[in-house]
Design a protein around this motif. Structure first.
Motif, PDB file in Angstrom:
ATOM      1  N   ALA A   1      -7.753 -10.631  -7.513  1.00  0.00           N
ATOM      2  CA  ALA A   1      -6.656 -10.230  -7.717  1.00  0.00           C
ATOM      3  C   ALA A   1      -6.086  -9.669  -7.005  1.00  0.00           C
ATOM      4  O   ALA A   1      -4.952 -10.003  -5.925  1.00  0.00           O
ATOM      5  CB  ALA A   1      -6.604  -8.901  -8.672  1.00  0.00           C
ATOM      6  N   LEU A   2      -6.591  -9.576  -5.976  1.00  0.00           N
ATOM      7  CA  LEU A   2      -6.183  -9.521  -4.229  1.00  0.00           C
ATOM      8  C   LEU A   2      -5.248 -10.749  -4.440  1.00  0.00           C
ATOM      9  O   LEU A   2      -4.593 -10.914  -2.806  1.00  0.00           O
ATOM     10  CB  LEU A   2      -7.364  -8.198  -3.313  1.00  0.00           C
ATOM     11  N   LEU A   3      -5.909 -11.635  -4.148  1.00  0.00           N
ATOM     12  CA  LEU A   3      -5.482 -13.131  -3.293  1.00  0.00           C
ATOM     13  C   LEU A   3      -4.183 -13.288  -4.713  1.00  0.00           C
ATOM     14  O   LEU A   3      -3.160 -13.860  -3.093  1.00  0.00           O
ATOM     15  CB  LEU A   3      -6.710 -14.278  -3.659  1.00  0.00           C
ATOM     16  N   GLY A   4      -4.573 -13.276  -5.703  1.00  0.00           N
ATOM     17  CA  GLY A   4      -3.011 -13.685  -6.458  1.00  0.00           C
ATOM     18  C   GLY A   4      -1.959 -12.763  -6.094  1.00  0.00           C
ATOM     19  O   GLY A   4      -1.100 -13.023  -5.905  1.00  0.00           O
ATOM     20  N   LEU A   5      -1.650 -11.164  -5.683  1.00  0.00           N
ATOM     21  CA  LEU A   5      -0.737 -10.306  -5.426  1.00  0.00           C
ATOM     22  C   LEU A   5      -0.419 -10.506  -3.918  1.00  0.00           C
ATOM     23  O   LEU A   5       0.788 -10.780  -3.898  1.00  0.00           O
ATOM     24  CB  LEU A   5      -2.013  -8.439  -5.142  1.00  0.00           C
TER      25      LEU A   5
ATOM     26  N   VAL B   1       5.150 -15.476  -1.378  1.00  0.00           N
ATOM     27  CA  VAL B   1       5.653 -16.365  -1.883  1.00  0.00           C
ATOM     28  C   VAL B   1       7.035 -15.402  -2.644  1.00  0.00           C
ATOM     29  O   VAL B   1       8.159 -16.069  -1.962  1.00  0.00           O
ATOM     30  CB  VAL B   1       5.517 -17.097  -3.367  1.00  0.00           C
ATOM     31  N   TRP B   2       6.984 -14.517  -3.140  1.00  0.00           N
ATOM     32  CA  TRP B   2       8.096 -13.616  -2.697  1.00  0.00           C
ATOM     33  C   TRP B   2       9.128 -13.554  -1.612  1.00  0.00           C
ATOM     34  O   TRP B   2      10.081 -13.547  -1.638  1.00  0.00           O
ATOM     35  CB  TRP B   2       7.478 -12.169  -3.626  1.00  0.00           C
ATOM     36  N   PHE B   3       8.238 -13.125  -0.794  1.00  0.00           N
ATOM     37  CA  PHE B   3       9.002 -12.678   0.171  1.00  0.00           C
ATOM     38  C   PHE B   3       9.616 -13.888   1.277  1.00  0.00           C
ATOM     39  O   PHE B   3      10.069 -13.785   2.942  1.00  0.00           O
ATOM     40  CB  PHE B   3       9.093 -11.165   1.065  1.00  0.00           C
ATOM     41  N   GLU B   4       8.918 -15.087   0.659  1.00  0.00           N
ATOM     42  CA  GLU B   4       8.983 -16.619   1.560  1.00  0.00           C
ATOM     43  C   GLU B   4       8.295 -16.035   3.280  1.00  0.00           C
ATOM     44  O   GLU B   4       9.080 -16.307   4.127  1.00  0.00           O
ATOM     45  CB  GLU B   4      10.659 -16.946   1.485  1.00  0.00           C
ATOM     46  N   VAL B   5       7.251 -15.450   3.305  1.00  0.00           N
ATOM     47  CA  VAL B   5       6.777 -15.583   4.227  1.00  0.00           C
ATOM     48  C   VAL B   5       6.427 -17.210   5.199  1.00  0.00           C
ATOM     49  O   VAL B   5       5.671 -17.490   4.071  1.00  0.00           O
ATOM     50  CB  VAL B   5       5.341 -14.493   4.173  1.00  0.00           C
ATOM     51  N   PRO B   6       6.727 -17.139   6.327  1.00  0.00           N
ATOM     52  CA  PRO B   6       6.110 -18.319   6.928  1.00  0.00           C
ATOM     53  C   PRO B   6       4.718 -18.714   7.160  1.00  0.00           C
ATOM     54  O   PRO B   6       3.864 -17.972   7.316  1.00  0.00           O
ATOM     55  CB  PRO B   6       6.619 -18.860   8.060  1.00  0.00           C
TER      56      PRO B   6
ATOM     57  N   PRO C   1      -3.118 -17.679   0.246  1.00  0.00           N
ATOM     58  CA  PRO C   1      -3.985 -18.111  -0.376  1.00  0.00           C
ATOM     59  C   PRO C   1      -4.290 -19.785  -0.480  1.00  0.00           C
ATOM     60  O   PRO C   1      -4.823 -20.566  -0.016  1.00  0.00           O
ATOM     61  CB  PRO C   1      -4.057 -17.058  -1.395  1.00  0.00           C
ATOM     62  N   SER C   2      -2.989 -20.236  -1.547  1.00  0.00           N
ATOM     63  CA  SER C   2      -3.315 -21.522  -2.020  1.00  0.00           C
ATOM     64  C   SER C   2      -3.244 -22.089  -0.754  1.00  0.00           C
ATOM     65  O   SER C   2      -4.521 -23.293  -0.568  1.00  0.00           O
ATOM     66  CB  SER C   2      -2.295 -21.293  -2.644  1.00  0.00           C
TER      67      SER C   2
END
Ligand SMILES: Nc1ncnc2c1ncn2[C@@H]1O[C@H](COP(=O)(O)OP(=O)(O)OP(=O)(O)O)[C@@H](O)[C@H]1O
Ligand SMILES: [Mg+2]
Lengths: 280, 279
Positions: free
Chosen positions: B44-48, B54-59, B66-67
């Motif tokens: 769950a943590l990794l999913g979040l 992805v949502w905030f487009e963190v470089p 996680p991926s």
């Protein structure tokens, strides 16, 4: 508790088939004294001098106030602690090192946590390098007679206090010693268990006739079990009175059945009162 | 089993299940249970995390997804497992050495009063001294390499094992020796059959603390003093700003720590089945 007396296969014969059925030893102590920390800065005179004269197969109790040197007496008569003065003879032979024809039971069972009940008992065989099969048969017999059949593979902490103490009695007897030294063996047990285990010990003793030196705080236990009660004074303890107990055996659960019992008990109370052990 | 406590005088008619099987059964039950809950929570943590990244487009060079690092764990598994193996070996060497030295030393210290007075202050001093400080000195003596890391691990787990073994050997009821002497036990027998097993639970708790310190310390030791191992790999990845490899190394280090702590737990149950029998 019926199962303990129901299977009344005489222990002597049953055990005799496997072991030698060694008879009780005689214990002679003359003028034994114990000074702890002798030669040090604060030597402490803990015991004596006392004399003991215990016949083979006799059941003798030592009763006295706390700290008077009862445990010390037991350690001296087994050679586990050296005497500061005096001599101890077992079966006429002077004692110079710990004797091994002995079984010891302390107030807390002192079983090894890391061995099952049976393994604790068989430790005697491992260390003494005795015949494994014989000792195992004896151990099974003792488990049976002491009413702890079925507990063989349990660890001490899985057993009740009374069962642990029964296991330690089995450990003290499995190698067929000539004497049994017991230091307040039932002191930590509840009254009901104590009465039962007293009877079981008496039955076992009647059949094996080991020499027993039994230390207790309990007048009832002393009178209920012994041929002779030795009463000790406060520290440094000396034997102030010897009382022969002439009651038929096996003795009942409720000793009050015997009018003589209260006479013996009263005598001991009176001695303690005279010594100032009781201050009422 | 629970009712065994209630029957003071009655002998037990039924034999309970074999204590070893019983212990293993409980281990299995509790292990699977907590493992499942843990796995769900981590997933769950990794999913979040993934979703937020992805949502905030963190470089990736700042905070990898996680991926990214789980992918590296798969893609670079050969490199990572090579370093993880080196780290495990270093832990094993340092830890084994400290057990081999600390347990006999503890016995000697509690048995010989002069040793206790002479040696113990030195040991206390060495214990409060930060262990990694010795790293640079060891590097000069042994050169950069896993030997130095192993020695630092040794120092880190040495003290808890020593201290707990000492208290274990001390805590043995002296009347047990009356029993052993009345059996005519030799000194060797009384050590081997009475004293060592009686001290085992304390020694084991020292070893458990030791392992925790070892898995923690080994990474730091490899940062400063080794040329292989996960610590070294993470340090190298850091100099290349390879964030996802660093995170992959972090996960590998956690897995190594888990394996070692788990192995200790299993060893304890197997070697000391009496420890949690009943109750
Ligand atoms: N190893 C020892 N060193 C110094 N003093 C000791 C030692 N063992 C016992 N004593 C002291 O010797 C005295 C007698 O002790 P002992 O244990 O024989 O008494 P006891 O009659 O068994 O007492 P209790 O009924 O409380 O068990 C006590 O005052 C005790 O403090
Ligand atoms: Mg005592």
């Amino acid at each position: 508790m019926a199962q303990m007396t129901e299977t009344t296969q005489p222990l002597q014969s049953a055990l005799g088939a496997h072991g030698s059925g060694r008879a009780g030893a005689s214990i002679h102590a003359k003028g034994i004294t114990k000074v702890y920390g002798q030669g040090g800065v604060s030597p402490f005179h803990a015991l004596g001098p006392i004399d003991l004269d215990i016949k083979p197969g006799e059941f003798v109790s030592l009763i006295g106030p706390s700290g008077c040197g009862k445990s010390t007496t037991l350690l001296l008569t087994s050679g586990l602690e050296p005497v500061s003065d005096g001599t101890v003879e077992v079966d006429g032979k002077p004692l110079t090192k710990p004797i091994s024809e002995v079984g010891i039971v302390f107030q807390d069972h002192l079983l090894l946590d890391f061995r099952t009940a049976m393994q604790n008992v068989l430790l005697q065989q491992e260390i003494r390098k005795l015949d494994a099969e014989k000792i195992r048969a004896r151990a099974e017999m003792l488990f049976d007679r002491l009413g702890i059949r079925g507990s063989e593979n349990k660890y001490p902490r899985q057993l009740s206090g009374g069962m642990r103490q029964r296991v330690s009695i089995a450990r003290a007897l499995v190698h067929d010693p000539s004497m049994l030294l017991m230091d307040e063996p039932f002191g930590a047990l509840d009254a009901i268990t104590r009465t039962q285990i007293r009877h079981d010990l008496e039955m076992l003793w009647l059949e094996t006739k080991k020499t027993v030196l039994f230390i207790t705080h309990s007048i009832e236990e002393a009178v209920g079990l012994s041929d002779r009660v030795l009463v000790m004074s406060q520290s440094p303890g000396q034997i102030v009175e010897e009382i022969k107990i002439d009651l038929p055996r096996p003795r009942p659960a409720h000793l009050g059945e015997y009018p003589e019992f209260s006479k013996y008990a009263e005598r001991i109370y009176k001695i303690f009162a005279k010594l100032g052990v009781y201050k009422f | 089993m629970a009712t065994s406590q209630d029957h003071h005088i009655m002998p037990m008619q039924t034999t309970g299940p074999n204590p070893v099987i019983h212990a293993l059964g409980r281990l299995y039950g509790s292990f699977v249970g907590s493992f499942l809950i843990g796995a769900v929570a981590i997933a769950a943590l990794l999913g979040l995390w993934q979703w937020l990244a992805v949502w905030f487009e963190v470089p990736t060079w700042l905070v990898p997804k996680p991926s990214d690092f789980l992918g590296r764990l798969v893609a670079d598994w050969q490199t990572i497992s090579y370093h993880a193996g080196a780290t495990s070996l270093t832990i094993l060497e340092g830890f084994a050495l400290s057990v081999i030295v600390a347990v006999p030393l503890a016995l000697a210290i509690v048995s010989i009063a002069a040793l206790e007075r002479g040696l113990y202050p030195v040991i206390v001093f060495l214990n409060i001294m930060p262990k990694t400080v010795i790293g640079p000195i060891l590097i000069i003596w042994f050169g950069i390499g896993p030997v130095v890391a192993a020695l630092i691990v040794f120092l880190m787990c040495f003290f808890p094992i020593l201290v707990d073994s000492m208290s274990g050997f001390r805590a043995v009821d002296p009347r047990l020796f009356y029993i052993s002497r009345s059996m005519g036990a030799t000194r060797w027998q009384s050590f081997w059959k009475f004293r060592l097993p009686a001290a085992m639970p304390a020694i084991f708790s020292g070893m458990k603390i030791g392992v925790v310190k070892a898995v923690e310390g080994v990474i730091i030791a490899e940062f400063i003093a080794s040329n292989k191992g996960l610590g070294f790999m993470i340090m190298q990845a850091s100099s290349f700003m390879d964030m996802s490899l660093m995170f992959a190394g972090l996960i590998a280090a956690a897995i190594v720590a888990l394996i070692f702590n788990g192995a200790m737990g299993i060893a304890e149950r197997v070697l000391m089945p009496w420890g949690n029998a009943g109750h």
